[in-house]
Design an enzyme around this catalytic site. Sequence first.
Site, PDB file in Angstrom:
ATOM      1  N   SER A  17      43.269  38.539  26.035  1.00 22.81           N
ATOM      2  CA  SER A  17      42.910  37.436  26.871  1.00 22.81           C
ATOM      3  C   SER A  17      43.894  36.192  26.548  1.00 22.81           C
ATOM      4  O   SER A  17      44.036  35.710  25.189  1.00 22.81           O
ATOM      5  CB  SER A  17      41.481  36.962  26.810  1.00 22.81           C
ATOM      6  OG  SER A  17      41.478  35.961  27.653  1.00 22.81           O
ATOM      7  N   THR A  64      35.237  37.808  31.846  1.00 25.65           N
ATOM      8  CA  THR A  64      36.312  38.681  32.409  1.00 25.65           C
ATOM      9  C   THR A  64      35.783  40.218  32.479  1.00 25.65           C
ATOM     10  O   THR A  64      34.545  40.445  32.357  1.00 25.65           O
ATOM     11  CB  THR A  64      37.633  38.469  31.461  1.00 25.65           C
ATOM     12  OG1 THR A  64      38.834  39.308  32.332  1.00 25.65           O
ATOM     13  CG2 THR A  64      37.497  39.104  30.363  1.00 25.65           C
ATOM     14  N   LYS A  68      32.022  40.421  35.398  1.00 20.30           N
ATOM     15  CA  LYS A  68      32.183  39.702  36.396  1.00 20.30           C
ATOM     16  C   LYS A  68      30.894  39.873  37.339  1.00 20.30           C
ATOM     17  O   LYS A  68      30.269  38.677  37.855  1.00 20.30           O
ATOM     18  CB  LYS A  68      33.306  39.488  37.307  1.00 20.30           C
ATOM     19  CG  LYS A  68      34.359  38.972  36.300  1.00 20.30           C
ATOM     20  CD  LYS A  68      35.645  38.875  37.359  1.00 20.30           C
ATOM     21  CE  LYS A  68      36.760  38.321  36.412  1.00 20.30           C
ATOM     22  NZ  LYS A  68      38.151  37.860  37.237  1.00 20.30           N
ATOM     23  N   ASN A  89      33.464  34.188  37.357  1.00 21.40           N
ATOM     24  CA  ASN A  89      34.300  33.988  36.044  1.00 21.40           C
ATOM     25  C   ASN A  89      33.995  32.636  35.468  1.00 21.40           C
ATOM     26  O   ASN A  89      34.656  32.587  34.478  1.00 21.40           O
ATOM     27  CB  ASN A  89      35.965  34.092  36.746  1.00 21.40           C
ATOM     28  CG  ASN A  89      36.407  33.017  37.347  1.00 21.40           C
ATOM     29  OD1 ASN A  89      35.455  32.000  37.932  1.00 21.40           O
ATOM     30  ND2 ASN A  89      37.713  32.593  37.107  1.00 21.40           N
ATOM     31  N   GLY A 129      44.364  46.377  48.839  1.00 24.54           N
ATOM     32  CA  GLY A 129      43.262  46.345  47.959  1.00 24.54           C
ATOM     33  C   GLY A 129      41.944  45.844  48.615  1.00 24.54           C
ATOM     34  O   GLY A 129      41.965  45.238  49.388  1.00 24.54           O
ATOM     35  N   ALA A 133      38.823  42.214  42.946  1.00 24.97           N
ATOM     36  CA  ALA A 133      39.862  41.199  42.915  1.00 24.97           C
ATOM     37  C   ALA A 133      40.085  40.741  44.382  1.00 24.97           C
ATOM     38  O   ALA A 133      40.602  39.497  44.716  1.00 24.97           O
ATOM     39  CB  ALA A 133      41.220  41.793  42.272  1.00 24.97           C
ATOM     40  N   ARG A 154      43.498  52.021  50.300  1.00 22.35           N
ATOM     41  CA  ARG A 154      43.527  53.346  50.005  1.00 22.35           C
ATOM     42  C   ARG A 154      42.387  54.106  50.853  1.00 22.35           C
ATOM     43  O   ARG A 154      42.357  55.085  51.581  1.00 22.35           O
ATOM     44  CB  ARG A 154      43.573  53.771  48.565  1.00 22.35           C
ATOM     45  CG  ARG A 154      43.844  55.213  48.329  1.00 22.35           C
ATOM     46  CD  ARG A 154      44.453  55.329  46.956  1.00 22.35           C
ATOM     47  NE  ARG A 154      43.147  55.168  46.198  1.00 22.35           N
ATOM     48  CZ  ARG A 154      43.300  54.993  44.894  1.00 22.35           C
ATOM     49  NH1 ARG A 154      44.390  55.276  44.096  1.00 22.35           N
ATOM     50  NH2 ARG A 154      42.511  54.667  43.937  1.00 22.35           N
ATOM     51  N   LYS A 158      36.241  50.922  52.456  1.00 19.28           N
ATOM     52  CA  LYS A 158      36.099  49.693  51.752  1.00 19.28           C
ATOM     53  C   LYS A 158      36.444  48.210  52.505  1.00 19.28           C
ATOM     54  O   LYS A 158      36.231  47.367  52.358  1.00 19.28           O
ATOM     55  CB  LYS A 158      36.371  49.711  50.279  1.00 19.28           C
ATOM     56  CG  LYS A 158      35.539  50.596  49.496  1.00 19.28           C
ATOM     57  CD  LYS A 158      36.057  51.358  48.280  1.00 19.28           C
ATOM     58  CE  LYS A 158      36.449  49.942  47.168  1.00 19.28           C
ATOM     59  NZ  LYS A 158      36.865  50.696  45.741  1.00 19.28           N
ATOM     60  N   MET A 218      49.134  40.185  41.939  1.00 21.73           N
ATOM     61  CA  MET A 218      48.068  39.268  41.025  1.00 21.73           C
ATOM     62  C   MET A 218      48.198  39.893  39.683  1.00 21.73           C
ATOM     63  O   MET A 218      47.821  39.035  38.666  1.00 21.73           O
ATOM     64  CB  MET A 218      46.485  39.935  41.711  1.00 21.73           C
ATOM     65  CG  MET A 218      46.406  39.041  43.045  1.00 21.73           C
ATOM     66  SD  MET A 218      44.461  39.057  43.163  1.00 21.73           S
ATOM     67  CE  MET A 218      44.346  39.027  44.669  1.00 21.73           C
TER      68      MET A 218
END
Length: 279
Positions: A17, A64, A68, A89, A129, A133, A154, A158, A218
């Site tokens: 981190s 992290t 989360k 976070n 995605g 995130a 994909r 979702k 990201m």
Amino acid sequence: MKAPDRYAVIGNPITHSKSPEIHAYFAAQLKQDLIYEPLLAPLNGFVASVRDFIAQGGKGMNVTVPFKLEAYALASKCTARARAAGAVNTLSFDGDAILADNTDGIGLITDIMANAGVAINGKRILLLGAGGAARGVILPLLEQQPSQLVIANRTSTKADQLVNQFDTEGAVVARDFGGLDVEGTFDIVINSTSASMAAELPPIPASMFTKETLAYDMMYGREPTVFMRFSAQHGAQVRDGLGMLIEQAAEAFFIWRGIRPNTAAVFGELRSKLVVTTS
Ligand code: ATR
């Protein structure tokens, strides 16, 4: 003399981190007397580790991977943006209360708008995605009122679920990766998938990029990601997630200390360390 206020970033693993380094810069810059440490919690010991830290007088924590969602469940009070993200976070401790926020989305928005100088309002945006995130940035993106936010994933169900959750907040639709080649161009393409970690490229058509497109990953690292390389080859402006990381930290610092760090100096410092090779 009063002991310095204590903060930590909690995760598993945690040694990688950069948050302790970033917060140390902020504290030095703003002459804040605080300690910010990495805290490794056992995978089944998140809540106990947080309680221990509070018992020792800790004031706040960043959270992290992979905690989360647990942090969200633990919170006694959540901001609207943390609720929308379903993930937390940033925790602040006030007596028995655990106040929770999510600064990832505002970190992305600030990096795109203030640091890259790219407007979101009225723009056409593609978000690749539909994992944690992605979910964390959808509400902050829609608050800037893009003309349209397209979510492609994909596993298309979702993306559909996210659209169902957020379609009262703005113009958001889901598309399959396979359908992107008839979607025309985008002003901003944001890669929130974890594909870059495996050096993989989501199946995106080159036709979505123009030379004005901002292609934002990201993820960040020493080298540009596969997504950044592909986007640049097809004419886009590219940017990695280092600025998002620093800006989410700056927002957490502001929540805790009520004062905003200047992020530009930290950005240059961290970037130069990323590109230094040790050979
Ligand atoms: P995070 O919290 O980092 O978003 P996550 O919830 O595991 O992690 O989500 C990972 C995201 O990256 C998902 O959208 C995933 O797609 P699926 O929902 O279909 O699994 C996406 N992803 C991971 N590897 C990918 C790849 N090689 N190509 C495209 N998408 C990928």
